[in-house]
Design a protein around this motif. Structure first.
Motif, PDB file in Angstrom:
ATOM      1  N   THR A  30       1.617  79.629  57.096  1.00 42.65           N
ATOM      2  CA  THR A  30       1.315  80.445  55.933  1.00 42.65           C
ATOM      3  C   THR A  30       2.540  81.255  55.509  1.00 42.65           C
ATOM      4  N   GLY A  31       2.803  81.227  54.209  1.00 49.01           N
ATOM      5  CA  GLY A  31       3.908  81.992  53.649  1.00 49.01           C
ATOM      6  C   GLY A  31       5.194  81.194  53.468  1.00 49.01           C
ATOM      7  N   ILE A  32       5.287  80.027  54.080  1.00 47.62           N
ATOM      8  CA  ILE A  32       6.479  79.182  53.949  1.00 47.62           C
ATOM      9  C   ILE A  32       6.272  78.220  52.780  1.00 47.62           C
ATOM     10  N   MET A  33       7.302  78.096  51.953  1.00 47.03           N
ATOM     11  CA  MET A  33       7.288  77.128  50.847  1.00 47.03           C
ATOM     12  C   MET A  33       8.275  76.028  51.224  1.00 47.03           C
ATOM     13  N   PHE A  34       7.793  74.969  51.847  1.00 46.09           N
ATOM     14  CA  PHE A  34       8.625  73.884  52.337  1.00 46.09           C
ATOM     15  C   PHE A  34       9.159  73.057  51.178  1.00 46.09           C
ATOM     16  N   GLN A  35      10.474  72.861  51.140  1.00 47.04           N
ATOM     17  CA  GLN A  35      11.122  72.075  50.091  1.00 47.04           C
ATOM     18  C   GLN A  35      11.359  70.663  50.630  1.00 47.04           C
ATOM     19  N   ASP A  36      10.570  69.713  50.189  1.00 47.30           N
ATOM     20  CA  ASP A  36      10.628  68.335  50.667  1.00 47.30           C
ATOM     21  C   ASP A  36      11.574  67.528  49.794  1.00 47.30           C
ATOM     22  N   ILE A  37      12.752  67.134  50.351  1.00 46.85           N
ATOM     23  CA  ILE A  37      13.731  66.402  49.551  1.00 46.85           C
ATOM     24  C   ILE A  37      13.487  64.899  49.537  1.00 46.85           C
ATOM     25  N   THR A  38      12.483  64.404  50.253  1.00 50.85           N
ATOM     26  CA  THR A  38      12.246  62.960  50.225  1.00 50.85           C
ATOM     27  C   THR A  38      11.904  62.493  48.807  1.00 50.85           C
ATOM     28  N   THR A  39      11.252  63.332  48.036  1.00 51.32           N
ATOM     29  CA  THR A  39      10.942  62.967  46.659  1.00 51.32           C
ATOM     30  C   THR A  39      12.210  62.958  45.797  1.00 51.32           C
ATOM     31  N   LEU A  40      13.174  63.813  46.113  1.00 53.33           N
ATOM     32  CA  LEU A  40      14.468  63.791  45.431  1.00 53.33           C
ATOM     33  C   LEU A  40      15.191  62.471  45.714  1.00 53.33           C
ATOM     34  N   LEU A  41      15.127  62.026  46.959  1.00 58.02           N
ATOM     35  CA  LEU A  41      15.800  60.790  47.344  1.00 58.02           C
ATOM     36  C   LEU A  41      15.182  59.562  46.666  1.00 58.02           C
ATOM     37  N   LEU A  42      13.920  59.675  46.274  1.00 56.89           N
ATOM     38  CA  LEU A  42      13.245  58.585  45.564  1.00 56.89           C
ATOM     39  C   LEU A  42      13.584  58.542  44.075  1.00 56.89           C
ATOM     40  N   ASP A  43      14.262  59.568  43.594  1.00 52.70           N
ATOM     41  CA  ASP A  43      14.620  59.669  42.179  1.00 52.70           C
ATOM     42  C   ASP A  43      16.135  59.460  42.055  1.00 52.70           C
ATOM     43  N   PRO A  44      16.570  58.240  41.735  1.00 45.38           N
ATOM     44  CA  PRO A  44      18.006  57.966  41.736  1.00 45.38           C
ATOM     45  C   PRO A  44      18.808  58.818  40.749  1.00 45.38           C
ATOM     46  N   VAL A  45      18.211  59.203  39.653  1.00 39.07           N
ATOM     47  CA  VAL A  45      18.930  60.028  38.679  1.00 39.07           C
ATOM     48  C   VAL A  45      19.149  61.429  39.241  1.00 39.07           C
ATOM     49  N   ALA A  46      18.108  62.039  39.763  1.00 39.23           N
ATOM     50  CA  ALA A  46      18.229  63.388  40.330  1.00 39.23           C
ATOM     51  C   ALA A  46      19.147  63.393  41.560  1.00 39.23           C
ATOM     52  N   PHE A  47      19.034  62.366  42.396  1.00 36.94           N
ATOM     53  CA  PHE A  47      19.894  62.262  43.584  1.00 36.94           C
ATOM     54  C   PHE A  47      21.363  62.170  43.139  1.00 36.94           C
ATOM     55  N   LYS A  48      21.638  61.378  42.123  1.00 37.11           N
ATOM     56  CA  LYS A  48      23.005  61.262  41.605  1.00 37.11           C
ATOM     57  C   LYS A  48      23.485  62.590  41.042  1.00 37.11           C
ATOM     58  N   HIS A  49      22.608  63.333  40.397  1.00 35.72           N
ATOM     59  CA  HIS A  49      22.987  64.653  39.885  1.00 35.72           C
ATOM     60  C   HIS A  49      23.461  65.552  41.026  1.00 35.72           C
ATOM     61  N   VAL A  50      22.751  65.526  42.153  1.00 32.52           N
ATOM     62  CA  VAL A  50      23.149  66.347  43.309  1.00 32.52           C
ATOM     63  C   VAL A  50      24.557  65.962  43.748  1.00 32.52           C
ATOM     64  N   ILE A  51      24.783  64.668  43.926  1.00 23.04           N
ATOM     65  CA  ILE A  51      26.091  64.200  44.374  1.00 23.04           C
ATOM     66  C   ILE A  51      27.161  64.574  43.350  1.00 23.04           C
ATOM     67  N   ASP A  52      26.893  64.356  42.079  1.00 21.18           N
ATOM     68  CA  ASP A  52      27.869  64.661  41.024  1.00 21.18           C
ATOM     69  C   ASP A  52      28.245  66.138  40.999  1.00 21.18           C
ATOM     70  N   ILE A  53      27.278  67.018  41.204  1.00 20.25           N
ATOM     71  CA  ILE A  53      27.561  68.458  41.209  1.00 20.25           C
ATOM     72  C   ILE A  53      28.512  68.808  42.348  1.00 20.25           C
TER      73      ILE A  53
END
Length: 99
Positions: A30-53
């Protein structure tokens, strides 16, 4: 804060990245907001944005080696290293990799 400090305020890539990360409330407790990046890894555009930044930030710093620490570092480190022309070294706890 990161966006302001790095000149990314208003950058539409940040919204795409944020939208691609699944937030799981109250996990693992309770109280933790877990940030799950597996969904980011499934989105090639968003994943590329991370790398590009990261690449945009570090490409002119003459970095010769990128060290990635366990799990997430193994995912994000290699493409960043390749893009800036650096070597990649995975870092793990002692005894987890052969010497």
């Amino acid at each position: 804060m990161f966006a302001v400090e790095n000149g990314l305020q208003g950058d539409p890539r940040l919204q795409a990245i944020s939208d691609a990360i699944r937030v799981i409330p109250h996990f693992p407790k309770t109280g933790i907001m877990f940030q799950d990046i597996t969904t980011l890894l499934l989105d090639p555009v968003a994943f590329k944005h991370v790398i590009d930044i990261f690449v945009d930030r570090y490409k002119h710093m003459n970095i010769s080696l990128v060290a990635g620490v366990e799990a997430r570092g193994f995912i994000f480190g290699p493409p960043i290293a390749l893009a800036i022309g650096a070597k990649f070294v995975p870092l793990r706890k002692p005894g987890k990799l052969p010497e």
